[in-house]
Design an enzyme around this catalytic site. Structure first.
Site, PDB file in Angstrom:
ATOM      1  N   HIS A 203       0.832  -1.204   0.000  1.00  0.00           N
ATOM      2  CA  HIS A 203       0.000   0.000   0.000  1.00  0.00           C
ATOM      3  C   HIS A 203       0.869   1.257   0.000  1.00  0.00           C
ATOM      4  O   HIS A 203       0.583   2.221  -0.732  1.00  0.00           O
ATOM      5  CB  HIS A 203      -0.919  -0.006   1.226  1.00  0.00           C
ATOM      6  CG  HIS A 203      -1.810   1.201   1.292  1.00  0.00           C
ATOM      7  ND1 HIS A 203      -1.543   2.275   2.117  1.00  0.00           N
ATOM      8  CD2 HIS A 203      -2.954   1.511   0.629  1.00  0.00           C
ATOM      9  CE1 HIS A 203      -2.490   3.187   1.963  1.00  0.00           C
ATOM     10  NE2 HIS A 203      -3.352   2.760   1.072  1.00  0.00           N
TER      11      HIS A 203
ATOM     12  N   ARG B 288       2.750   6.061  -2.415  1.00  0.00           N
ATOM     13  CA  ARG B 288       3.877   6.984  -2.461  1.00  0.00           C
ATOM     14  C   ARG B 288       4.736   6.806  -3.703  1.00  0.00           C
ATOM     15  O   ARG B 288       5.606   7.644  -3.987  1.00  0.00           O
ATOM     16  CB  ARG B 288       4.737   6.820  -1.205  1.00  0.00           C
ATOM     17  CG  ARG B 288       3.971   7.060   0.079  1.00  0.00           C
ATOM     18  CD  ARG B 288       3.342   8.442   0.141  1.00  0.00           C
ATOM     19  NE  ARG B 288       2.636   8.660   1.410  1.00  0.00           N
ATOM     20  CZ  ARG B 288       2.102   9.802   1.790  1.00  0.00           C
ATOM     21  NH1 ARG B 288       2.170  10.858   0.994  1.00  0.00           N
ATOM     22  NH2 ARG B 288       1.480   9.915   2.951  1.00  0.00           N
TER      23      ARG B 288
END
Length: 265
Positions: free
Chosen positions: A210, A215
């Site tokens: 995730h 990011r």
């Protein structure tokens, strides 16, 4: 750039491990086939943990998909990500800014953090992290302005520490360490977000996936995106079955993005 400007580094310092004797004892106790027949991942410990936990849900040891790549991809495809929470990797990140860690610690589920303390650690000789845009795309004039700003902050911190050493009476504290802490926790107020920090981060595979997906996106801040790419490269080398579905592309500014085939597992 100034000599006290640093670059990020990522050290993979902890990995999953399996007690194979206990796994064999469990399989024997349940009367199911032994390790070679039940755990198709073999000694690939990260994939084996996912397989052991996933097969337990249906007691499918010795049955079903024999190819471990197919088995793991089936879990990813069906978003059965809970079994990936059993697999943890720990990194030490250095050369990252306080700006970055303010974003990093927002990833709470599945993460553990231990960060360098500005209350206890003297920042008089601290280092700084220049935003990537200042390192890559702007001229000497802007870089000089940034260097001047961080040098001013560093000088202000040192001056404030010196002043507080006498302004805050030592007699107020039982221990000298508490006196030093009081000084540093006040003086740190003048340090910028560009101040370099170090942080130990442990997360499970589901959480790392995730983090990399969020990011590693083109919409993420460039500094944390570069770190996400470093994490991905390390984990693809370490656990290719669990992170091999991510693909990387290079943007016009030279930075990279990461996109998973299986999103939000």
């Amino acid at each position: 750039m100034s000599a006290n400007i640093v670059q990020p580094k990522a050290f993979l310092v902890s990995k999953p491990s399996v007690d194979w004797e206990q796994v064999a004892a469990f399989l024997d106790d349940e009367g199911v086939p032994g390790i070679p027949d039940s755990i198709r991942a073999g000694k690939d410990e990260s994939a084996a943990i996912a397989e052991i936990s996933a097969r337990l849900c249906y007691m499918s040891y010795g049955r079903g998909r024999r190819d471990i790549s197919d088995f793991i991809n089936n879990l990813l495809r069906h978003k059965d990500g809970s079994v990936f929470e059993h697999i943890n990797y720990g990194f030490v990140f250095t050369g990252v800014s306080r700006s970055l860690t303010h974003e990093l610690v927002r990833h709470r589920a599945g993460f553990a953090f231990s960060q360098r303390s500005q209350r206890y650690v003297d920042e008089s000789s601290g280092r700084f992290v220049a935003p990537p845009v200042l390192q890559d795309t702007v001229g000497d004039e802007v870089q000089a302005a940034f260097n001047a700003a961080i040098e001013s902050a560093s000088e202000s911190y040192a001056a404030l520490v010196k002043t507080l050493e006498t302004a805050i009476p030592r007699e107020q504290f039982e221990y000298a360490t508490d006196h030093r802490k009081a000084i540093r926790q006040a003086a740190r107020a003048v340090l910028p977000n560009a101040t370099e920090t170090k942080i130990f981060v442990t997360a499970n595979v589901r959480a790392w996936r995730h983090f990399i997906e969020m990011r590693g996106s083109a919409f993420a801040d460039v500094e944390i995106r570069r770190l996400a790419i470093m994490v991905l490269e390390a984990l693809q080398a370490e656990a290719p079955l669990l992170f091999g579905d991510f693909t990387m592309e290079t943007l016009p500014d030279g930075s990279k993005t990461a996109t998973p085939k299986y999103s939000k597992v």
